[in-house]
Scaffold this motif. Structure first.
Motif, short mmCIF file in Angstrom:
data_model
loop_
_atom_site.label_atom_id
_atom_site.label_comp_id
_atom_site.label_asym_id
_atom_site.label_seq_id
_atom_site.Cartn_x
_atom_site.Cartn_y
_atom_site.Cartn_z
N HIS A 1 -33.04 25.03 0.14
CA HIS A 1 -33.60 23.63 0.78
C HIS A 1 -34.23 24.13 2.16
CE1 HIS A 1 -33.26 20.47 -1.84
NE2 HIS A 1 -32.60 19.84 -1.12
N GLY A 2 -35.75 23.51 2.25
CA GLY A 2 -36.42 23.42 3.39
C GLY A 2 -37.39 24.64 3.64
N LYS A 3 -37.45 25.34 2.53
CA LYS A 3 -38.53 26.32 2.54
C LYS A 3 -39.59 26.11 1.68
CE LYS A 3 -35.72 30.05 4.34
NZ LYS A 3 -35.03 31.52 4.35
N LEU A 4 -40.80 26.46 2.19
CA LEU A 4 -41.95 26.37 1.10
C LEU A 4 -42.43 27.56 0.66
CD1 LEU A 4 -43.96 23.37 2.92
CD2 LEU A 4 -42.62 23.18 0.81
N ASP B 1 -45.70 26.33 -4.09
CA ASP B 1 -45.38 24.86 -3.71
C ASP B 1 -46.57 24.02 -3.22
OD1 ASP B 1 -42.54 24.99 -4.42
OD2 ASP B 1 -42.09 25.63 -2.48
#
Length: 108
Positions: free
Chosen positions: A3-6, A10
């Motif tokens: 979670h929290g990473k692109l 994306d």
């Protein structure tokens, strides 16, 4: 993926995204007034008629950007739609109402 990473995938949609015209414009109160004058004159200066037959054709009481743009085409308005839109939607609500076009007509 955590979670929290692109990831690149994306953000790929941005390559094809085209923002609506009004996002990059400034409000123009004169363009807004010119639009109101034109739409009212096309409907014999009858604001309720102009509203119902041109701006709020689905009868939901609101006119959003797409309907506004279509109304401008319908009345063959040659001004800057994006600037007029922002001049009318002064509170950035994403819609205008009959009150925006003619407050007195709404009161009556």
């Amino acid at each position: 993926e955590p979670h929290g990473k692109l990831a690149y995938k994306d953000l790929r949609f941005l390559e094809f995204w085209e923002p609506v015209k009004w996002l990059s414009e400034q409000a123009d109160p004169q363009a807004a007034e010119a639009f109101k004058e034109t739409v009212l004159s096309k409907y014999a200066n009858h604001p309720v008629k102009a509203w119902r037959l041109c701006l709020d054709m689905d009868g939901n009481g609101l006119c959003r950007w797409n309907a506004f743009n279509q109304a401008a085409e319908r009345i063959q308005w040659k001004g800057n739609c994006a600037k007029a839109w922002l001049g009318l939607d002064t509170q950035s609500l994403g819609f205008i109402t009959l009150h925006t076009i003619d407050p007195e007509a709404l009161r009556l």
